[in-house]
Scaffold this motif. Structure first.
Motif, PDB file in Angstrom:
ATOM      1  N   ILE A  28      93.658  73.626   1.115  1.00  0.00           N
ATOM      2  CA  ILE A  28      93.009  73.116   2.142  1.00  0.00           C
ATOM      3  C   ILE A  28      92.617  74.138   3.477  1.00  0.00           C
ATOM      4  O   ILE A  28      92.088  73.805   4.314  1.00  0.00           O
ATOM      5  N   GLY A  29      92.801  75.361   2.914  1.00  0.00           N
ATOM      6  CA  GLY A  29      92.286  76.405   4.202  1.00  0.00           C
ATOM      7  C   GLY A  29      90.915  76.276   4.571  1.00  0.00           C
ATOM      8  O   GLY A  29      90.906  76.500   5.779  1.00  0.00           O
ATOM      9  N   SER A  30      89.882  75.884   3.694  1.00  0.00           N
ATOM     10  CA  SER A  30      88.864  75.771   4.323  1.00  0.00           C
ATOM     11  C   SER A  30      88.451  74.759   5.483  1.00  0.00           C
ATOM     12  O   SER A  30      87.498  74.615   6.061  1.00  0.00           O
ATOM     13  N   LEU A  31      89.614  73.759   5.454  1.00  0.00           N
ATOM     14  CA  LEU A  31      89.201  72.515   6.288  1.00  0.00           C
ATOM     15  C   LEU A  31      89.995  72.605   7.474  1.00  0.00           C
ATOM     16  O   LEU A  31      89.649  72.094   8.482  1.00  0.00           O
ATOM     17  N   ILE A  32      91.019  73.787   7.758  1.00  0.00           N
ATOM     18  CA  ILE A  32      91.764  73.542   8.639  1.00  0.00           C
ATOM     19  C   ILE A  32      91.983  74.876   9.577  1.00  0.00           C
ATOM     20  O   ILE A  32      93.095  75.091  10.282  1.00  0.00           O
ATOM     21  N   LYS A  33      90.894  75.766   9.427  1.00  0.00           N
ATOM     22  CA  LYS A  33      90.842  76.886  10.501  1.00  0.00           C
ATOM     23  C   LYS A  33      92.238  77.736  10.264  1.00  0.00           C
ATOM     24  O   LYS A  33      93.024  78.028  10.945  1.00  0.00           O
ATOM     25  N   TRP A  34      92.384  78.077   8.841  1.00  0.00           N
ATOM     26  CA  TRP A  34      93.608  78.857   8.505  1.00  0.00           C
ATOM     27  C   TRP A  34      93.376  80.366   8.367  1.00  0.00           C
ATOM     28  O   TRP A  34      92.493  80.802   7.614  1.00  0.00           O
ATOM     29  N   ASN A  35      94.345  81.011   9.036  1.00  0.00           N
ATOM     30  CA  ASN A  35      94.279  82.674   8.867  1.00  0.00           C
ATOM     31  C   ASN A  35      95.726  82.870   8.176  1.00  0.00           C
ATOM     32  O   ASN A  35      96.611  82.940   8.819  1.00  0.00           O
ATOM     33  N   ALA A  36      95.588  83.393   6.913  1.00  0.00           N
ATOM     34  CA  ALA A  36      96.502  83.527   6.128  1.00  0.00           C
ATOM     35  C   ALA A  36      97.169  84.950   6.615  1.00  0.00           C
ATOM     36  O   ALA A  36      98.316  85.272   6.335  1.00  0.00           O
ATOM     37  N   LYS A  37      96.687  85.895   7.266  1.00  0.00           N
ATOM     38  CA  LYS A  37      97.001  87.082   7.938  1.00  0.00           C
ATOM     39  C   LYS A  37      98.009  86.747   9.242  1.00  0.00           C
ATOM     40  O   LYS A  37      98.463  87.808   9.888  1.00  0.00           O
ATOM     41  N   ASN A  38      97.530  85.541   9.891  1.00  0.00           N
ATOM     42  CA  ASN A  38      98.374  85.305  11.095  1.00  0.00           C
ATOM     43  C   ASN A  38      98.761  83.834  10.952  1.00  0.00           C
ATOM     44  O   ASN A  38      98.297  82.956  11.635  1.00  0.00           O
ATOM     45  N   MET A  39      99.691  83.535  10.071  1.00  0.00           N
ATOM     46  CA  MET A  39      99.945  82.097   9.485  1.00  0.00           C
ATOM     47  C   MET A  39     100.544  81.277  10.760  1.00  0.00           C
ATOM     48  O   MET A  39     100.250  79.990  10.590  1.00  0.00           O
ATOM     49  N   TYR A  53      93.369  65.840  11.121  1.00  0.00           N
ATOM     50  CA  TYR A  53      93.079  66.691   9.752  1.00  0.00           C
ATOM     51  C   TYR A  53      93.304  65.519   8.838  1.00  0.00           C
ATOM     52  O   TYR A  53      92.797  65.595   7.418  1.00  0.00           O
ATOM     53  N   LYS A  54      94.307  64.936   8.680  1.00  0.00           N
ATOM     54  CA  LYS A  54      94.488  63.740   7.568  1.00  0.00           C
ATOM     55  C   LYS A  54      93.620  63.190   6.834  1.00  0.00           C
ATOM     56  O   LYS A  54      93.515  63.244   5.750  1.00  0.00           O
ATOM     57  N   GLY A  55      92.579  62.602   7.542  1.00  0.00           N
ATOM     58  CA  GLY A  55      91.488  61.886   7.043  1.00  0.00           C
ATOM     59  C   GLY A  55      90.563  62.701   6.497  1.00  0.00           C
ATOM     60  O   GLY A  55      90.236  62.287   5.393  1.00  0.00           O
ATOM     61  N   ILE A  56      90.330  63.728   7.022  1.00  0.00           N
ATOM     62  CA  ILE A  56      89.483  65.030   6.588  1.00  0.00           C
ATOM     63  C   ILE A  56      89.772  65.220   5.264  1.00  0.00           C
ATOM     64  O   ILE A  56      89.081  65.337   4.184  1.00  0.00           O
ATOM     65  N   ILE A  57      91.143  65.612   5.100  1.00  0.00           N
ATOM     66  CA  ILE A  57      91.817  65.892   3.785  1.00  0.00           C
ATOM     67  C   ILE A  57      91.608  65.193   2.836  1.00  0.00           C
ATOM     68  O   ILE A  57      91.023  65.324   1.558  1.00  0.00           O
ATOM     69  N   GLU A  58      92.137  63.912   3.055  1.00  0.00           N
ATOM     70  CA  GLU A  58      91.934  62.687   2.008  1.00  0.00           C
ATOM     71  C   GLU A  58      90.524  62.506   1.753  1.00  0.00           C
ATOM     72  O   GLU A  58      90.163  62.300   0.332  1.00  0.00           O
ATOM     73  N   ALA A  59      89.475  62.773   2.507  1.00  0.00           N
ATOM     74  CA  ALA A  59      88.150  62.598   2.080  1.00  0.00           C
ATOM     75  C   ALA A  59      87.610  63.551   1.331  1.00  0.00           C
ATOM     76  O   ALA A  59      86.778  63.382   0.354  1.00  0.00           O
ATOM     77  N   LEU A  61      89.618  65.619  -0.972  1.00  0.00           N
ATOM     78  CA  LEU A  61      90.276  66.078  -2.124  1.00  0.00           C
ATOM     79  C   LEU A  61      89.662  66.423  -3.206  1.00  0.00           C
ATOM     80  O   LEU A  61      89.520  67.341  -3.907  1.00  0.00           O
ATOM     81  N   PRO A  62      88.573  65.413  -3.555  1.00  0.00           N
ATOM     82  CA  PRO A  62      87.823  65.820  -4.913  1.00  0.00           C
ATOM     83  C   PRO A  62      86.876  67.250  -4.988  1.00  0.00           C
ATOM     84  O   PRO A  62      86.930  67.540  -5.910  1.00  0.00           O
ATOM     85  N   LYS A  63      86.803  67.575  -3.711  1.00  0.00           N
ATOM     86  CA  LYS A  63      85.974  68.964  -3.616  1.00  0.00           C
ATOM     87  C   LYS A  63      86.729  69.944  -3.564  1.00  0.00           C
ATOM     88  O   LYS A  63      86.019  71.209  -3.441  1.00  0.00           O
ATOM     89  N   LEU A  64      88.033  69.935  -3.392  1.00  0.00           N
ATOM     90  CA  LEU A  64      88.857  70.951  -2.946  1.00  0.00           C
ATOM     91  C   LEU A  64      89.118  71.718  -4.227  1.00  0.00           C
ATOM     92  O   LEU A  64      89.528  71.335  -5.549  1.00  0.00           O
ATOM     93  N   PRO A  65      89.500  73.153  -4.068  1.00  0.00           N
ATOM     94  CA  PRO A  65      89.875  73.773  -5.210  1.00  0.00           C
ATOM     95  C   PRO A  65      91.563  73.483  -5.602  1.00  0.00           C
ATOM     96  O   PRO A  65      92.140  73.061  -4.627  1.00  0.00           O
ATOM     97  N   SER A  66      91.742  73.184  -6.841  1.00  0.00           N
ATOM     98  CA  SER A  66      93.197  72.555  -7.143  1.00  0.00           C
ATOM     99  C   SER A  66      93.875  73.358  -8.352  1.00  0.00           C
ATOM    100  O   SER A  66      93.190  74.029  -9.143  1.00  0.00           O
ATOM    101  N   TYR A  67      95.184  73.240  -8.282  1.00  0.00           N
ATOM    102  CA  TYR A  67      95.883  74.159  -9.287  1.00  0.00           C
ATOM    103  C   TYR A  67      96.928  73.159  -9.831  1.00  0.00           C
ATOM    104  O   TYR A  67      97.383  72.211  -9.004  1.00  0.00           O
TER     105      TYR A  67
END
Ligand code: MN
Length: 287
Positions: A28-39, A53-59, A61-67
């Motif tokens: 979800i990094g692309s959705l929530i302004k995430w900086n992995a170097k300053n976590m 963010y909860k609603g944004i993430i749920e909506a 999900l089908p487009k996000l990279p998954s593992y």
């Protein structure tokens, strides 16, 4: 909501944020302004804006990279809190066994209140606890823990649940002996947490959950969180009376009976109903 479909927040594969749904991790990094170097600031931003963010993430999900969940490395979901606040002797069954083993538990959490563990002791799922002494007893303590969602001071019991972001498993690893609690419980690697945060809205009542711990295949601890002397909200009230709580701070609620020694080579696994399972291995710090 069906148990396996509940959304959980994870950090995985070198500081990436995700949510777990079923057996999949969605990045979800692309959705929530995430900086992995300053976590940590990124995590606080996410926690403080979770409702949005909860609603944004749920909506999304089908487009996000998954593992596949089994194919990723999970990391501590709150790696750098400003503090870890812990409850001593918060199950009567643990008070009884400490008196039988060491004759040293005259009081419960009601008198003792709370203590601090060093945040630098945190490790994640599948990491290793490293024992600092060869000739001392080091114990496991399975505990339900939670993370603070917004700044709090002097919050009353009935309002506390509005300040809790989510819940996870915590192992309060402990050196037995006469040193102060903070010293005995703050060695590096002595606070495994995870495997993820289940948000408070998804978990529901935290005080009806079975909690178990195994060392290798031996069941050592088994309780239900309804047996807590002071429940999560009371721990929160007491902690916020004592000090300002910040988003991302961790409060851990204490352990039931069944604590016992671990040695190098052991595998510790704990589970909390509807929360998850956390496993770590045990090594000697010095070979
Ligand atoms: Mn403890």
């Amino acid at each position: 909501m069906h148990g396996e479909r509940r959304m959980k927040f994870v950090i995985f594969n070198q500081n990436r944020p995700g949510v777990v749904v079923g057996e999949e991790v969605f990045e979800i990094g692309s959705l929530i302004k995430w900086n992995a170097k300053n976590m940590h600031p990124s995590l606080l931003h996410f926690i403080e804006n979770y409702d949005e963010y909860k609603g944004i993430i749920e909506a999304s999900l089908p487009k996000l990279p998954s593992y596949e969940l089994s194919a990723v490395k999970l990391e501590a979901p709150v790696p750098n809190p400003s503090k870890i606040i812990a409850a001593p002797v918060n199950y009567f069954s643990h008070q009884d066994e400490m008196n039988e083993m060491f004759n040293n538990a005259p009081h419960t959490v009601e008198i003792l209140k709370l203590f601090l563990k060093a945040p630098s002791s945190i490790i994640g799922p599948d990491d290793s606890v490293r024992l600092p002494y060869k000739d001392r007893r080091h114990d496991h303590e399975a505990e339900l823990a939670f993370v603070v969602g917004k700044q709090a001071k002097d919050v009353k019991y009935e309002d506390a649940k509005d300040y809790i972001f989510g819940y996870f498993c915590l192992l309060d690893m402990t050196l037995r002996g006469d040193e102060e609690r903070t010293f005995r419980k703050s060695f590096d690697t002595f606070t495994p947490i995870g495997p993820w945060i289940i948000t408070a809205d998804e978990l529901g009542d935290p005080h009806v959950l079975d909690m178990k711990l195994w060392v290798n295949d031996e069941l050592r601890q088994s309780t239900n969180t309804q047996k807590l002397i002071l429940d999560c909200y009371k721990c929160f009230e007491i902690a916020s009376h004592n000090m300002t709580l910040y988003p991302g701070d961790i409060i851990t609620t204490g352990t039931p009976d069944g604590v016992g020694q671990v040695v190098a080579g052991d595998k510790i696994k704990m589970t909390i109903e509807n929360v998850g399972s956390l496993s770590v291995t045990v090594e000697n710090k010095y070979k």
